[in-house]
Scaffold this motif. Structure first.
Motif, PDB file in Angstrom:
ATOM      1  N   VAL A  37       0.799  -1.261   0.084  1.00  0.00           N
ATOM      2  CA  VAL A  37      -0.098   0.159  -0.004  1.00  0.00           C
ATOM      3  C   VAL A  37       1.090   1.330   0.042  1.00  0.00           C
ATOM      4  O   VAL A  37       1.814   1.284   0.646  1.00  0.00           O
ATOM      5  CB  VAL A  37      -1.054  -0.211   1.298  1.00  0.00           C
ATOM      6  N   VAL A  38       0.567   2.168  -1.024  1.00  0.00           N
ATOM      7  CA  VAL A  38       1.466   3.309  -0.892  1.00  0.00           C
ATOM      8  C   VAL A  38       0.382   4.524  -0.618  1.00  0.00           C
ATOM      9  O   VAL A  38      -0.769   4.515  -1.376  1.00  0.00           O
ATOM     10  CB  VAL A  38       1.794   3.635  -2.372  1.00  0.00           C
ATOM     11  N   THR A  39       0.826   5.357   0.402  1.00  0.00           N
ATOM     12  CA  THR A  39      -0.296   6.396   0.802  1.00  0.00           C
ATOM     13  C   THR A  39       0.462   7.591   0.590  1.00  0.00           C
ATOM     14  O   THR A  39       1.635   7.751   0.726  1.00  0.00           O
ATOM     15  CB  THR A  39      -0.495   6.351   2.315  1.00  0.00           C
TER      16      THR A  39
ATOM     17  N   VAL B 198      -4.948   6.132  -0.955  1.00  0.00           N
ATOM     18  CA  VAL B 198      -4.452   4.706  -0.579  1.00  0.00           C
ATOM     19  C   VAL B 198      -4.240   4.039  -1.787  1.00  0.00           C
ATOM     20  O   VAL B 198      -5.415   3.491  -2.070  1.00  0.00           O
ATOM     21  CB  VAL B 198      -5.168   4.083   0.546  1.00  0.00           C
ATOM     22  N   VAL B 199      -3.069   3.772  -2.249  1.00  0.00           N
ATOM     23  CA  VAL B 199      -3.028   3.020  -3.477  1.00  0.00           C
ATOM     24  C   VAL B 199      -2.521   1.581  -3.078  1.00  0.00           C
ATOM     25  O   VAL B 199      -1.676   1.206  -2.421  1.00  0.00           O
ATOM     26  CB  VAL B 199      -1.910   3.377  -4.507  1.00  0.00           C
ATOM     27  N   VAL B 200      -3.686   0.519  -3.456  1.00  0.00           N
ATOM     28  CA  VAL B 200      -3.364  -0.984  -2.933  1.00  0.00           C
ATOM     29  C   VAL B 200      -2.670  -1.731  -4.443  1.00  0.00           C
ATOM     30  O   VAL B 200      -3.366  -1.787  -5.390  1.00  0.00           O
ATOM     31  CB  VAL B 200      -4.781  -1.485  -2.495  1.00  0.00           C
ATOM     32  N   VAL B 201      -1.579  -2.143  -4.265  1.00  0.00           N
ATOM     33  CA  VAL B 201      -1.022  -2.972  -5.322  1.00  0.00           C
ATOM     34  C   VAL B 201      -0.928  -4.259  -4.901  1.00  0.00           C
ATOM     35  O   VAL B 201      -0.299  -4.932  -3.975  1.00  0.00           O
ATOM     36  CB  VAL B 201       0.591  -2.317  -5.402  1.00  0.00           C
ATOM     37  N   GLY B 202      -1.401  -5.245  -5.723  1.00  0.00           N
ATOM     38  CA  GLY B 202      -1.362  -6.744  -5.375  1.00  0.00           C
ATOM     39  C   GLY B 202      -0.064  -7.348  -5.735  1.00  0.00           C
ATOM     40  O   GLY B 202       0.938  -6.707  -6.238  1.00  0.00           O
ATOM     41  N   ASP B 203       0.234  -8.528  -5.316  1.00  0.00           N
ATOM     42  CA  ASP B 203       1.523  -9.027  -5.653  1.00  0.00           C
ATOM     43  C   ASP B 203       1.956  -9.357  -6.998  1.00  0.00           C
ATOM     44  O   ASP B 203       3.110  -9.675  -7.313  1.00  0.00           O
ATOM     45  CB  ASP B 203       1.781 -10.174  -4.630  1.00  0.00           C
TER      46      ASP B 203
ATOM     47  N   GLY C 195       1.780  -6.901  -9.153  1.00  0.00           N
ATOM     48  CA  GLY C 195       2.096  -5.630  -9.604  1.00  0.00           C
ATOM     49  C   GLY C 195       1.114  -4.625 -10.266  1.00  0.00           C
ATOM     50  O   GLY C 195       0.845  -3.794 -10.628  1.00  0.00           O
ATOM     51  N   THR C 196      -0.252  -5.307 -10.092  1.00  0.00           N
ATOM     52  CA  THR C 196      -1.451  -4.390 -10.442  1.00  0.00           C
ATOM     53  C   THR C 196      -2.192  -3.671  -9.475  1.00  0.00           C
ATOM     54  O   THR C 196      -2.165  -4.178  -8.246  1.00  0.00           O
ATOM     55  CB  THR C 196      -2.580  -5.630 -11.237  1.00  0.00           C
ATOM     56  N   ILE C 197      -2.777  -2.498  -9.771  1.00  0.00           N
ATOM     57  CA  ILE C 197      -3.491  -1.798  -8.734  1.00  0.00           C
ATOM     58  C   ILE C 197      -4.799  -2.361  -8.662  1.00  0.00           C
ATOM     59  O   ILE C 197      -5.370  -2.546  -9.435  1.00  0.00           O
ATOM     60  CB  ILE C 197      -3.526  -0.463  -9.217  1.00  0.00           C
ATOM     61  N   GLU C 198      -4.962  -2.838  -7.192  1.00  0.00           N
ATOM     62  CA  GLU C 198      -6.141  -3.537  -6.904  1.00  0.00           C
ATOM     63  C   GLU C 198      -7.147  -2.555  -6.639  1.00  0.00           C
ATOM     64  O   GLU C 198      -8.439  -2.544  -6.979  1.00  0.00           O
ATOM     65  CB  GLU C 198      -6.235  -4.531  -5.779  1.00  0.00           C
ATOM     66  N   ALA C 199      -6.904  -1.195  -6.066  1.00  0.00           N
ATOM     67  CA  ALA C 199      -7.812  -0.358  -5.452  1.00  0.00           C
ATOM     68  C   ALA C 199      -7.036   1.066  -5.285  1.00  0.00           C
ATOM     69  O   ALA C 199      -5.779   1.009  -4.877  1.00  0.00           O
ATOM     70  CB  ALA C 199      -8.711  -0.817  -4.289  1.00  0.00           C
ATOM     71  N   VAL C 200      -7.870   1.989  -5.491  1.00  0.00           N
ATOM     72  CA  VAL C 200      -7.388   3.244  -4.970  1.00  0.00           C
ATOM     73  C   VAL C 200      -8.347   3.979  -4.060  1.00  0.00           C
ATOM     74  O   VAL C 200      -9.662   4.335  -4.605  1.00  0.00           O
ATOM     75  CB  VAL C 200      -6.973   4.255  -6.195  1.00  0.00           C
ATOM     76  N   HIS C 201      -7.929   4.117  -2.869  1.00  0.00           N
ATOM     77  CA  HIS C 201      -9.223   4.657  -1.891  1.00  0.00           C
ATOM     78  C   HIS C 201      -9.030   6.044  -1.511  1.00  0.00           C
ATOM     79  O   HIS C 201      -7.681   6.554  -1.623  1.00  0.00           O
ATOM     80  CB  HIS C 201      -8.839   3.847  -0.669  1.00  0.00           C
ATOM     81  N   THR C 202      -9.974   6.729  -1.378  1.00  0.00           N
ATOM     82  CA  THR C 202      -9.825   7.928  -0.959  1.00  0.00           C
ATOM     83  C   THR C 202      -9.559   8.328   0.705  1.00  0.00           C
ATOM     84  O   THR C 202      -9.783   7.244   1.345  1.00  0.00           O
ATOM     85  CB  THR C 202     -11.291   9.078  -1.247  1.00  0.00           C
ATOM     86  N   ALA C 203      -8.698   9.320   1.024  1.00  0.00           N
ATOM     87  CA  ALA C 203      -8.343   9.323   2.361  1.00  0.00           C
ATOM     88  C   ALA C 203      -9.453   9.098   3.375  1.00  0.00           C
ATOM     89  O   ALA C 203     -10.521   9.571   3.218  1.00  0.00           O
ATOM     90  CB  ALA C 203      -7.762  10.923   2.505  1.00  0.00           C
ATOM     91  N   GLY C 204      -9.134   8.593   4.574  1.00  0.00           N
ATOM     92  CA  GLY C 204      -9.656   8.514   5.673  1.00  0.00           C
ATOM     93  C   GLY C 204     -11.120   7.554   5.896  1.00  0.00           C
ATOM     94  O   GLY C 204     -11.268   7.322   6.745  1.00  0.00           O
TER      95      GLY C 204
ATOM     96  N   GLY D 106      -0.210   4.157 -17.321  1.00  0.00           N
ATOM     97  CA  GLY D 106      -0.344   5.664 -17.821  1.00  0.00           C
ATOM     98  C   GLY D 106      -1.475   6.188 -16.752  1.00  0.00           C
ATOM     99  O   GLY D 106      -1.668   7.614 -16.965  1.00  0.00           O
ATOM    100  N   LEU D 107      -1.648   5.470 -15.855  1.00  0.00           N
ATOM    101  CA  LEU D 107      -2.992   5.936 -14.777  1.00  0.00           C
ATOM    102  C   LEU D 107      -2.941   5.199 -13.484  1.00  0.00           C
ATOM    103  O   LEU D 107      -2.480   4.163 -13.654  1.00  0.00           O
ATOM    104  CB  LEU D 107      -4.202   5.770 -15.632  1.00  0.00           C
ATOM    105  N   ILE D 108      -3.124   6.024 -12.618  1.00  0.00           N
ATOM    106  CA  ILE D 108      -3.021   5.225 -11.212  1.00  0.00           C
ATOM    107  C   ILE D 108      -4.486   4.936 -10.834  1.00  0.00           C
ATOM    108  O   ILE D 108      -5.054   5.826 -10.471  1.00  0.00           O
ATOM    109  CB  ILE D 108      -2.220   6.087 -10.088  1.00  0.00           C
ATOM    110  N   ALA D 109      -5.061   3.756 -11.186  1.00  0.00           N
ATOM    111  CA  ALA D 109      -6.245   3.424 -11.283  1.00  0.00           C
ATOM    112  C   ALA D 109      -6.379   1.934 -11.044  1.00  0.00           C
ATOM    113  O   ALA D 109      -5.389   1.380 -11.573  1.00  0.00           O
ATOM    114  CB  ALA D 109      -6.819   4.000 -12.463  1.00  0.00           C
ATOM    115  N   PRO D 110      -7.560   1.408 -10.365  1.00  0.00           N
ATOM    116  CA  PRO D 110      -7.664  -0.112 -10.486  1.00  0.00           C
ATOM    117  C   PRO D 110      -7.581  -0.648 -11.874  1.00  0.00           C
ATOM    118  O   PRO D 110      -8.036  -0.116 -12.649  1.00  0.00           O
ATOM    119  CB  PRO D 110      -8.912  -0.141  -9.873  1.00  0.00           C
ATOM    120  N   GLY D 111      -6.759  -2.230 -12.005  1.00  0.00           N
ATOM    121  CA  GLY D 111      -6.636  -2.747 -12.991  1.00  0.00           C
ATOM    122  C   GLY D 111      -5.265  -2.260 -13.721  1.00  0.00           C
ATOM    123  O   GLY D 111      -4.926  -2.902 -14.697  1.00  0.00           O
ATOM    124  N   MET D 112      -4.887  -1.252 -13.474  1.00  0.00           N
ATOM    125  CA  MET D 112      -3.628  -0.415 -14.030  1.00  0.00           C
ATOM    126  C   MET D 112      -2.235  -1.122 -13.556  1.00  0.00           C
ATOM    127  O   MET D 112      -2.389  -1.524 -12.159  1.00  0.00           O
ATOM    128  CB  MET D 112      -3.439   0.792 -14.010  1.00  0.00           C
TER     129      MET D 112
END
Ligand code: GUN
Ligand code: FE
Length: 453
Positions: free
Chosen positions: A12-14, A33-38, A40-49, A393-399
């Motif tokens: 997770v990168v915050t 909160v950027v969640v990266v699976g093992d 290397g794919t972004i699983e989720a991008v959560h908003t703060a808090g 090219g984008l920080i978004a789920p599935g990328m």
């Protein structure tokens, strides 16, 4: 869970994300909160808090917390770079393209017959590009199969996403006897072996690309054979297209039609084909490129030296054509794509206003041509990724998590952020125009950290 099975580890990168999902559009996600699976794919991008964000952090195998002065951006996609020209970066930009190739460039490229020399260059170049935030590069290699394969190996081992092409060139008039394929058949055979060799590395990051240098350097037999090779292997294609008056005129004289049309007739304008430069393409050419799902690598700095014109980026985007950004090292004398974004803005302003003061202002330029830093950054990230068909090219789920971090903390020689003056939009512009390796603290490709301090 099955006994002995290893639980998937998320990273997770915050921190605050900045990106340009569309031309002219800035998206800022504060303390995301950027969640990266093992994988290397972004699983989720959560908003703060939110509760999801907290749960993701609590469950993470690893957490990277960015400081308030840092920004997370999608990795840069260099859609056109000549790897062997790295040692001449910054030199030799005083003569036109046709002379530059014969006097400076072909002699240097011929040296890559020595694979040891090649490995030495690649081992310095790939980390340097990663340090600039270039997470994907579309490389021209040389005619040499071993040097080209060594480049693919270097990218795979350093973790850079790459398309690597052995250069094919056999035309007895457009190339020197000491640096060319012996015949169309020999060029085809070497390119086919090179595609196989790069594929056999088995790297999920590194792919082959069929690479006829450009029409003036290739016979029709070779161009046709390489079109068939691309169709048969499904590999990407890259070549130069209508870069300069000279290249554009060459196609018109040789084929009685444009470079784009000629390349298409050989089967080389395909989904994902990267046509470098394209400054002189016509409107019907743009439509042909769009319909094929191909695209253009816009190389703004190099074009200022060799193209005799400014590529009409806004016109191409308005027509729905894929456009990525290219450094065109060493025709472009800067390796970093952020700097190239700045050049893209600059040359678009010159196209809009014109450059010769002896013409009246209302007939000097091409109105409606200028772009902003956001559009340039979009082209350098999502634009290039879409052209190549990669999930980046984008920080978004599935990328894929291909990303870099810029630290805007005030320090000597670094970015100068002014509290109370700079909002996020201004900060973004400063990053695009001014940030370099000294400001880039982390780089990831497919979730793996590949550069940083
Ligand atoms: N056209 C053919 N080869 C080249 C090259 O190496 N650089 C540029 N800019 N244009 C080319
Ligand atoms: Fe080029």
């Amino acid at each position: 869970m099955v006994r002995g099975a290893v639980a998937p580890v998320t990273h997770v990168v915050t921190g605050t994300v900045m990106q340009a999902p569309a031309p002219g559009t800035l998206e800022v996600m504060r303390d995301a909160v950027v969640v990266v699976g093992d994988d290397g794919t972004i699983e989720a991008v959560h908003t703060a808090g939110g509760r999801e964000a907290e749960a993701a952090v609590a469950a993470a195998g690893k957490v990277t917390r960015l400081a308030g002065s840092q920004r997370l951006l999608p990795g840069l996609v260099d859609t056109h770079i000549h790897a062997p020209q790295w040692p001449q970066l910054g030199t030799g930009l005083d003569i036109p393209l046709d002379r530059w190739l014969f006097e400076y460039t072909f002699p240097l490229e011929a040296r890559y017959a020595d694979t040891g020399f090649a490995r030495n260059v690649w081992s310095r170049m790939v980390p340097a590009l990663l340090a600039h935030g270039t997470t994907t590069a579309v490389y021209y290699g040389t005619v040499h199969e071993d040097a080209t394969l060594a480049l693919a190996e270097e990218c795979a081992s350093r973790g850079q996403r790459a398309f690597v092409g052995r250069v094919a060139m056999d035309h007895p008039e457009g190339t020197p006897a000491w640096y060319r394929d012996e015949s169309a058949a020999a060029g085809l055979a070497a390119s086919a072996r090179s595609v196989e060799a790069v594929r056999s590395l088995g790297s999920p990051l590194v792919k082959p690309v069929v690479t006829p240098r450009f029409a003036p350097a290739c016979t029709d037999d070779l161009l046709r054979a390489l079109g068939e090779l691309a169709a048969g292997t499904g590999a990407h294609v890259q070549t130069h297209c209508s870069e300069s008056d000279w290249e554009h005129g060459h196609a018109l004289a040789r084929y009685g039609t444009t470079d784009t049309e000629a390349l298409a007739s050989f089967g080389l304008v395909r989904r994902g084909t990267v046509l470098a430069h394209g400054d002189h393409v016509t409107d019907p050419d743009l439509e042909r490129i769009r319909a094929a799902g191909a695209g253009i690598a816009h190389c703004p700095l190099s074009n200022s030296y060799f193209a005799n014109a400014v590529f009409p980026l806004r016109r191409a985007l308005a027509r729905g054509v894929h456009v990525g950004l290219g450094s065109d090292v060493a025709g472009g004398a800067h390796p970093g794509l952020l700097a190239q974004c700045g050049h893209a803005v600059t040359v678009s302003r010159m196209l809009e206003d014109g450059v010769d003061p002896s013409h009246p202002a209302d007939r000097r330029g091409v109105p409606g041509s200028r772009i902003d830093a956001l559009t340039a950054f979009h082209v350098a990230t999502k634009g290039g990724a879409d052209l190549l068909g990669i999930d980046a090219g984008l920080i978004a789920p599935g990328m894929s998590f291909d990303a870099f971090v810029v630290d805007c903390e005030q320090r000597p020689g670094g970015l100068d952020y002014w509290e109370g003056i700079d909002d996020e939009e201004r900060l973004f512009e400063k990053i695009v125009r001014l940030a370099g390796p000294a400001d880039i603290t982390d780089v990831w490709v497919a979730g793996r950290r590949v550069s940083g301090d």
